[in-house]
Design a protein around this motif. Structure first.
Motif, short mmCIF file in Angstrom:
data_model
loop_
_atom_site.label_atom_id
_atom_site.label_comp_id
_atom_site.label_asym_id
_atom_site.label_seq_id
_atom_site.Cartn_x
_atom_site.Cartn_y
_atom_site.Cartn_z
N GLY A 99 10.44 -11.35 -21.72
CA GLY A 99 9.57 -11.33 -20.54
C GLY A 99 9.87 -10.24 -19.54
N THR A 104 5.20 -4.00 -23.18
CA THR A 104 4.23 -3.32 -22.30
C THR A 104 4.59 -1.86 -22.15
OG1 THR A 104 3.83 -5.38 -21.08
CG2 THR A 104 3.21 -3.32 -20.00
N ARG A 260 6.97 -11.62 -17.12
CA ARG A 260 6.00 -12.52 -17.76
C ARG A 260 5.71 -13.72 -16.87
NH1 ARG A 260 8.07 -13.69 -23.23
NH2 ARG A 260 7.35 -11.56 -23.61
N CYS A 263 3.50 -12.66 -13.97
CA CYS A 263 2.09 -12.53 -14.35
C CYS A 263 1.42 -13.90 -14.43
CB CYS A 263 1.96 -11.81 -15.68
SG CYS A 263 2.44 -10.06 -15.60
N ASN A 264 2.14 -14.89 -14.96
CA ASN A 264 1.59 -16.24 -15.05
C ASN A 264 1.38 -16.84 -13.66
OD1 ASN A 264 1.53 -16.28 -17.86
ND2 ASN A 264 3.58 -17.12 -18.04
#
Length: 295
Positions: A99, A104, A260, A263-264
């Motif tokens: 994460g 990316t 990660r 972003c969530n």
């Protein structure tokens, strides 16, 4: 109901294949239904289609938060490492916790360096499956045995100046990693292996099985277990726009340096703001979004 479905498909460019999977009908049955020629239990299909259209309408109301690539300090260092391995024609490894944005970064690098050969293995990738994936990415014949595949890859990469990047390389078995070593040696091309910290342990090998490969690793780049609060704040400001400076420390605390998770959280915050018609971002919204997540 079939006319409503046809109109929906035309409006959003949705194929019959997509709809048939969603409503659990064969392509032939759906085709007959859409054309008004289905002679079976039409009411049962109407119910499925009605439920499908209702679900799609509900999904359409959920805002889609666009999260672009953000050139944080961590991302810039990782991109520089990839450029270094490529430029010096070396074998490097890049590893860190889950994460943190490794994949990316790789995709961003490939966007500006399209000749890069990026392979993203799945669980169960054998040596042959890996070589076939590389062949397909290179646009060459992916048939034959391991020797044939390896020689074909070496023939394309030798003297090409291209970079071979393998993401989630910790999933690869011993023999697959040995194939990577052979490609690296024979083609004399730049290679970067990317993965979790387990990758480093795998390369060392419990019984030094990969001593030859590990000895060829010229450089490493470690992400660590978390990115900095500075990086988290940079991403949050880029994605959310105006955000109160007093809220940022709370956001950093909630996501614990994990991109990660960030972003969530931001995606849920965007949904809550739209759902309850709120303006801006606040601590209550952050707390509610955080409650939805598994920690």
């Amino acid at each position: 109901m079939h006319n409503q479905l046809k109109a929906f498909m035309e409006q959003y460019g949705i194929s019959q294949t997509q709809v048939s999977k969603a409503v659990d009908l064969s392509g032939a049955t759906l085709s007959l239904y859409l054309n008004g020629r289905y002679t079976g239990n039409k009411d049962a299909i109407d119910k499925r289609v009605s439920a499908y259209l209702r679900q799609q309408q509900q999904k359409a109301k959920i805002p889609h938060l666009e999260i672009p690539f953000v050139a944080t300090r961590t991302a810039r260092k990782a991109l520089a490492f990839l450029e270094l391995c490529h430029g010096l024609n070396r074998l490097g490894i890049m590893y860190g916790g889950a994460g943190l944005g490794k994949t990316t970064v790789l995709r961003e690098f490939v966007k500006f360096n399209p000749s890069t050969v990026l392979i993203e293995p799945d669980m169960g990738f054998s040596a042959k499956v890996l070589l076939q994936a590389i062949c397909r990415t290179l646009g060459v014949d992916a048939s034959g045995n391991i020797h044939d595949l390896t020689e074909r890859i070496i023939g394309v990469l030798r003297g090409s100046g291209r970079l071979l990047v393998i993401d989630e390389a910790e999933l690869l078995p011993l023999r697959a990693l040995e194939c990577v070593r052979r490609i690296r040696d024979k083609a004399d091309c730049a290679v970067v292996l990317v993965g979790m910290p387990k990758l480093l342990l795998n390369l060392k090998g419990q019984n030094a099985e990969l001593k030859q490969l590990f000895s060829r690793v010229a450089m490493k780049h470690e992400f660590g277990d978390a990115v900095s609060d500075e990086d988290i704040a940079t991403i949050a400001k880029t994605v959310l726009g105006e955000i109160d400076d007093e809220l940022l420390p709370h956001l950093c605390e909630k996501v614990s340096g994990n991109i990660r998770k960030l972003c969530n959280v931001m995606t849920l915050m965007a949904y809550l703001r739209s759902r309850f018609e709120r303006n801006g971002w606040d601590l209550e919204m952050l707390e509610t979004a955080n409650d939805y997540l598994i920690h």
